[in-house]
Enzyme design. Sequence first.
Site, PDB file in Angstrom:
ATOM      1  N   ASP A  92       0.859  -1.184   0.000  1.00 25.78           N
ATOM      2  CA  ASP A  92       0.000   0.000   0.000  1.00 25.78           C
ATOM      3  C   ASP A  92       0.897   1.237   0.000  1.00 25.78           C
ATOM      4  OD1 ASP A  92      -2.878   1.072   0.466  1.00 25.78           O
ATOM      5  OD2 ASP A  92      -1.623   2.160   1.925  1.00 25.78           O
ATOM      6  N   ILE A  93       0.536   2.248  -0.825  1.00 26.74           N
ATOM      7  CA  ILE A  93       1.307   3.498  -0.868  1.00 26.74           C
ATOM      8  C   ILE A  93       0.998   4.302   0.401  1.00 26.74           C
ATOM      9  CG2 ILE A  93       1.736   5.632  -2.142  1.00 26.74           C
ATOM     10  CD1 ILE A  93       0.895   4.170  -4.689  1.00 26.74           C
TER      11      ILE A  93
ATOM     12  N   GLU B  31      -4.731   2.358  -4.329  1.00 26.71           N
ATOM     13  CA  GLU B  31      -3.284   2.463  -4.191  1.00 26.71           C
ATOM     14  C   GLU B  31      -2.670   1.181  -3.653  1.00 26.71           C
ATOM     15  OE1 GLU B  31      -4.957   4.424  -0.401  1.00 26.71           O
ATOM     16  OE2 GLU B  31      -5.590   3.978  -2.439  1.00 26.71           O
TER      17      GLU B  31
END
Length: 755
Positions: A624-625, A668
């Site tokens: 995950d960003i 994301e």
Amino acid sequence: MTGRMPVSLWITLDSSRIWRRHGPSAELAAVLGVLGLLVMQLRGEYRPGFRAGRHMLAYSEARGSEVLTATLRHRYVMQVLPWTAPLDRIIEQLRSSYEGLVRGGDLQMASTTSFAVLPATLECGRSVESLAAEIEAAAAFAGRTGNGFSQPVIAAYRQLARALQGRTAAPGSLEEDGFAEAEHLSRVSSHRPGLAHYHLCRSLAAALFGDWGALERHTRIQSEALARQPVPGYPLALVHVLRALSCAGQLRRDPGPEAARALGDELGRARDWLAARAGDAPENFRHLLHLVEAERAWAGGDPLTALAAGDAALAAVEAVQRPWHRAFILERTAALHEAYGLHRSARQLLAEARRAYLDWGADGKVRQLDESFPELRAAAPRGAPAGGRGGSIRADVVDTLAILRASQALSSATGLVQLQAAMTEQLTALTGAADVVLALRNGDDWFVPAGPRTGDSAVPVEEAGRRGLVPLTAFRYARRTGEPLLVDDATRDDRFARDPYLAGAERCSLLVMPIFHHDVPQAMLVLSNLYAGGVFTTDRLDAVTLIAGQLAVSLNNALLYASLEERVAERTRALAAANDQLERLSVTDALTCLPNRRAFQRVAAEAWGRLVHTGSPFAVAMIDIDFFKPYNDRNGHQAGDGCLRRVAGALGASVRDASDLACRYGGEEFVLVLADSDEAQAAAVAERARAGVEALRIPHPDNPAGVVTVSVGLAVASDAADGTADALLARADAALYAAKERGRNRVGRALSVYR
């Protein structure tokens, strides 16, 4: 002129000096190619000219360019070869020159070569139709290349052929609608070759049709022109022969002592010139020499010498392929016999002359004979046509049932392969052919279709000829004339004897049949037998002609069927490609071009299956960003999309190409599937992915690290007892959130977290 020396001689001598001083070159060889002609013109010696020309051609062939060699061959063949070699070879050599010039791009010289073939075709061609086809081919090429130099010469031969076929206004005249001789003479008055060939064609028509006044006028003009500028090449021989005939005819009309003396001297000089040429090339000139000797003795009142010379001319012409010479000598010998009261033999000779003209296709001449001697036509064999070469097919001598069976077999074939097999089977049985080749036309190109002969792919005819799969020279001849070609033994025919197809063959029967569809050449049928000569008789030609109509229809149907099959196959391939594209799109994320969630689910299920069946471990990493929403809010959605694409690229570059998969899971979030990986291997890949994103150095003020980073949750399945693929993903997801709780930008492993 340079002083008193002709410019051509000065250039030749200067080129010879350069050759001796600086050495040979292809360009000098091309210039010195006229040396043979100059030797003949200045010294009257033909053998040395032949040797000089042959030497220059051999040098150019060894070292020169194709265009220079082809140009030199043209000069050598036109100016030198007829005086020492059989005339049949001229056609072969000129065509070789023509092809070399076309390949080399010298189209103007190629056009000149194409009309230079016409005199030799007139002499050696089997029919007036083949001459007419050669004329139209030369005219078409001259038109395409804009060669105005060639067209006046071609026009003269076209009108001669039409006169022979009886298509002009009067027997022996070149006049007709669209061609006025006076206008033509006016147009070519300053065109020396056009003028010379016009008078030659007009003289020949006058001789063949017995117009002695026209023969005297036109040969006198040519004789006067010869004193100023000799006609190069073989046409010079015809000029001498026709002038000799005119002189003999005038002598027989008792022109008076002074004129008789001049005519006798001129006739003697022509006879002596022909005797010298016959000594060097008897095949070309011996029968003509005997003809002139017979006419001379007849004019001189020496019947025994005249009759003996006439008989010698007949015997000599039978040994060579000279259709109109044979017919004309028969006619003149008939007139000689009639003049001396030998009426029975005269009628027999005249009837034979009529048949010879008929076989040659000189319909106009045959009609003139029939009008002058009606008994000739009455005595002709029943069923013989009034004009042309075998204009009707003799169905009574053709095996009708065999033709019917062959037509039925061809009509039942739907595919090209099936049609070729049926065609080969039927024609070998019907004609005695040992080999049957079908060549097809595609636009301007010809090819031999795929099959046992060529393999899985079609082969261009030119390539097939080089490989000895088809007699290329015979194919080209039939393609050019548009007529069937029947050869009793191609190995003894100078037009075809050197073809690679005949290499090592002692004999070869050939039959080449053009196949037309709506008057357009569609295919070429080539039948051969390398084991026997004379296999294909005129009866078998008739049979193949009858079958050709059905073959054209069946071939058209087969090609249409093949086209439809190809269209269906093409659409099937297009549909399969579209389906593949749809399948790829269905498992590909449109923004990042990574595999999507659907692809991940399939690959993860496959990896779990391998774990169950083989015990091969694998891992899943959820990514995950970090702080992506603030990044998106600050920079906008376009910048957010760009960030996602760059992160996707880094993740794709971090996995192992052969075994791993990087996917966009949604938003994301990304996921990695790491096949055949234990905990240590999986952890190394996960850390490489995290570090790879951080190394992008994408500015992110809302991230404590100052750049875009990712958090990773890693879970490894080493035993099927660990649960399911979905359970493994849940463990990786839990590890991801654990990594975020401990500060982000790190890898969290199920049950532990580490940097």
